[in-house]
Design an enzyme around this catalytic site. Structure first.
Site, mmCIF file in Angstrom:
data_model
loop_
_atom_site.group_PDB
_atom_site.id
_atom_site.type_symbol
_atom_site.label_atom_id
_atom_site.label_comp_id
_atom_site.label_asym_id
_atom_site.label_seq_id
_atom_site.Cartn_x
_atom_site.Cartn_y
_atom_site.Cartn_z
ATOM 1 N N TYR A 77 0.835 -1.206 0.000
ATOM 2 C CA TYR A 77 0.000 0.000 0.000
ATOM 3 C C TYR A 77 0.874 1.262 0.000
ATOM 4 O O TYR A 77 1.645 1.502 0.937
ATOM 5 C CB TYR A 77 -0.905 0.005 1.223
ATOM 6 C CG TYR A 77 -2.103 0.910 1.110
ATOM 7 C CD1 TYR A 77 -3.323 0.426 0.645
ATOM 8 C CD2 TYR A 77 -2.044 2.255 1.480
ATOM 9 C CE1 TYR A 77 -4.440 1.244 0.548
ATOM 10 C CE2 TYR A 77 -3.153 3.077 1.385
ATOM 11 C CZ TYR A 77 -4.350 2.568 0.915
ATOM 12 O OH TYR A 77 -5.449 3.379 0.819
ATOM 13 N N TYR B 137 -5.136 5.479 -7.900
ATOM 14 C CA TYR B 137 -5.477 5.217 -6.501
ATOM 15 C C TYR B 137 -6.927 4.768 -6.425
ATOM 16 O O TYR B 137 -7.838 5.562 -6.596
ATOM 17 C CB TYR B 137 -5.264 6.500 -5.704
ATOM 18 C CG TYR B 137 -5.766 6.494 -4.284
ATOM 19 C CD1 TYR B 137 -5.085 5.830 -3.282
ATOM 20 C CD2 TYR B 137 -6.918 7.199 -3.941
ATOM 21 C CE1 TYR B 137 -5.540 5.858 -1.980
ATOM 22 C CE2 TYR B 137 -7.376 7.224 -2.631
ATOM 23 C CZ TYR B 137 -6.685 6.553 -1.660
ATOM 24 O OH TYR B 137 -7.129 6.585 -0.366
#
Lengths: 139, 389
Positions: free
Chosen positions: B289, B339
């Site tokens: 992440y 994203y």
């Protein structure tokens, strides 16, 4: 680093919850407190009903000296909220009185903070009913 | 508990992946984005909406709920759904819970999705966003501190001060991930950058520059999860869910675990590895992440790929490049692909294990780790270990 720091946005008031309202009221009177567990005497911050060490509910506000050391900081270079003047600094302070607890605050120093630097709290009145706690190098 | 976790290993699989294009302005609702990504994922799997028994997503008041998406695709009576509140930290828990539902026989086939107009409608890091609802915010916002780039910059600086991590380490990571995005037709940012470009990018909140921060993207992604048994009869090579873990709960700001240089991932990693019977040395590809450069560096440490404090030098050594010992964020990550709040990391891991990642394919990839926001901001995280079926 800039020659001088700006200031964070004014007028962003905290929204206390039912656990923390009394803490803010005491801060407005320039009293910095943490919760002390009546059962095992562990201090904690921020305001929570239960002691995470012994899981009991009885506690009292304990006034402590707002002192600590600089754990980290940032220099804000863009407006994250309307009304700030950049650059402004936010510090993360490790409280001397409460092992393992960190608190955010504004920076009241002329020079950039340093890692591990000893700091003391400075009350900043925001009207009659609210004070914030900023930090400056300890004398 | 351990026995039940072992029984879960490799019982479920990801059999379909779907995307919408990634843009700065989708021009459509998140409901539309969700439907498009779900239809694309079902098509990839060779299934249709009639095969879907469950829907799962996470959101922060910014997207379409399963109760809207189901009927919109003619699913009048789903047998299971999950509408998880939360941001990136729960992104992988959504798929983990879908896999549990499938393994338990509650729903044979579940579609997980995340649809977001993070640039044109709901900007996570932007000026003017409403303050998040959390008791921690009252102690931070009055000082002009509430946005994720500020929070991550604070933790990054703690790591820099404690371990000597440098801006150049963050920069190498950004440059390496951009090089991967250049090979990814789906990526939003496909112009190569240099370390000098990184260092010259404008300050956001020191120590972070613009190129430390991920994109804000409009787009959606969906994954089809079903039983390993059914997966064998479908048209794509199955990717097995070998381990799925979520947890956390201890805050950096209270509860006495005040080390801002370590995340909830450090506690979760041993559970995840034990569940899958795998360790860091078995992992061929890691999609970590990357809301910010620093989050990758701290996870390289907390998931055991290098020693604590060595994440920066590990990246600088080239280990995380496509031809390195541990290719990381092979699609370019949130920094350069786009994203979608976590799910596009899982989708890329699936692609790598199927062997259909094109120019950015890691040769012989058999095991992949994909991870969620590691537990800053909200003290929780989640992760998946996937294996070629």
């Amino acid at each position: 680093m800039p020659d001088r720091y700006g200031r964070p946005p004014r007028g962003v008031r905290p929204t206390p919850d039912r656990d923390s309202k009394d803490w803010w009221d005491r801060l407005a009177g320039h009293e910095f407190t943490v919760q002390r567990c009546d059962t095992c005497h562990t201090d904690r911050f921020p305001a929570r009903a239960f002691c995470p060490a012994c899981r009991t509910e009885r506690w009292h506000w304990e006034a402590v000296s707002p002192e600590g050391t600089v754990e980290s900081w940032i220099v804000n270079r863009r407006p994250f909220m309307p009304g700030s003047t950049e650059p402004y600094v936010v510090v993360l302070v490790r409280l001397a009185a409460v092992p393992g607890c960190l608190i955010h605050g504004g920076w009241d120093g002329d020079l950039e903070p340093e890692y591990g630097q000893a700091v003391q709290g400075v009350y900043a009145d925001m009207g009659d009913d609210l004070a914030l706690l900023n930090w400056r190098p300890a004398e | 508990m351990a026995k039940r976790l072992l029984e879960f290993r490799d019982r479920t699989a990801v059999v379909g992946v779907g995307y919408t294009p990634f843009t700065k302005d989708s021009g459509v609702s998140t409901l539309t984005l969700a439907c498009r990504a779900i239809m694309a994922a079902l098509d990839d799997a060779g299934l249709g909406p009639g095969d879907v028994e469950g829907l799962a997503t996470h959101r922060v008041g910014d997207s379409a709920a399963p109760s809207l998406v189901g009927p919109a695709l003619g699913m009048a009576d789903p047998t299971w759904y999950l509408d998880q509140f939360g941001g990136g930290s729960v992104s992988h828990a959504v798929v983990a819970q879908a896999a549990l539902a499938v393994a338990a026989g509650v729903a044979e086939t579940v579609v997980c999705y995340r649809a977001i107009n993070a640039r044109s409608e709901f900007r996570m890091g932007g000026t003017g966003r409403r303050l998040p609802v959390s008791p921690e915010v009252q102690y931070q916002a009055p000082y002009g501190y509430f946005a994720p780039p500020q929070q991550y910059a604070m933790y990054a600086n703690a790591h820099m001060q404690k371990y000597g991590t440098k801006a150049e380490h963050f920069g190498r990571l950004a440059v390496t991930q951009r090089a991967n995005a250049v090979k990814n037709p789906r990526a939003l940012m496909r112009t190569p950058i240099t370390l000098d470009d990184y260092l010259a990018s404008r300050w956001i909140a020191e120590p972070f520059r613009l190129l430390d921060c991920c994109l804000e993207t409009d787009g959606a992604c969906a994954l089809v999860v079903t039983t390993a048994e059914r997966a064998r009869s479908l048209r794509r090579p199955p990717v097995l869910i070998s381990g799925a873990a979520w947890g956390g709960g201890d805050s950096h700001l209270s509860g006495g675990r005040a080390d801002p240089t370590t995340t909830a991932a450090a506690a979760l990693a041993p559970r995840l590895y034990a569940q899958a019977g795998l360790g860091p040395a078995d992992i061929d590809v890691a999609e970590l992440y990357d809301c910010f450069t620093y989050s990758v560096i701290v996870q390289l440490e907390d998931y055991g790929f290098c020693a604590k404090g060595e994440g920066g030098p590990y990246v600088a050594s080239g280990a995380t490049a496509l031809d390195g010992a541990l290719p990381v964020n092979t699609h370019g990550g949130f920094l350069s692909e786009g994203y979608v709040h976590g799910i596009n990391h899982i989708a890329e891991a699936v692609s790598q294990l199927r062997g259909d990642a094109g120019d950015r394919q890691v040769a012989g990839a058999e095991v992949a780790l994909s991870t969620a926001q590691p537990g800053y901001i909200l003290p929780a995280t989640s992760a998946l270990l996937l294996r070629k079926g």
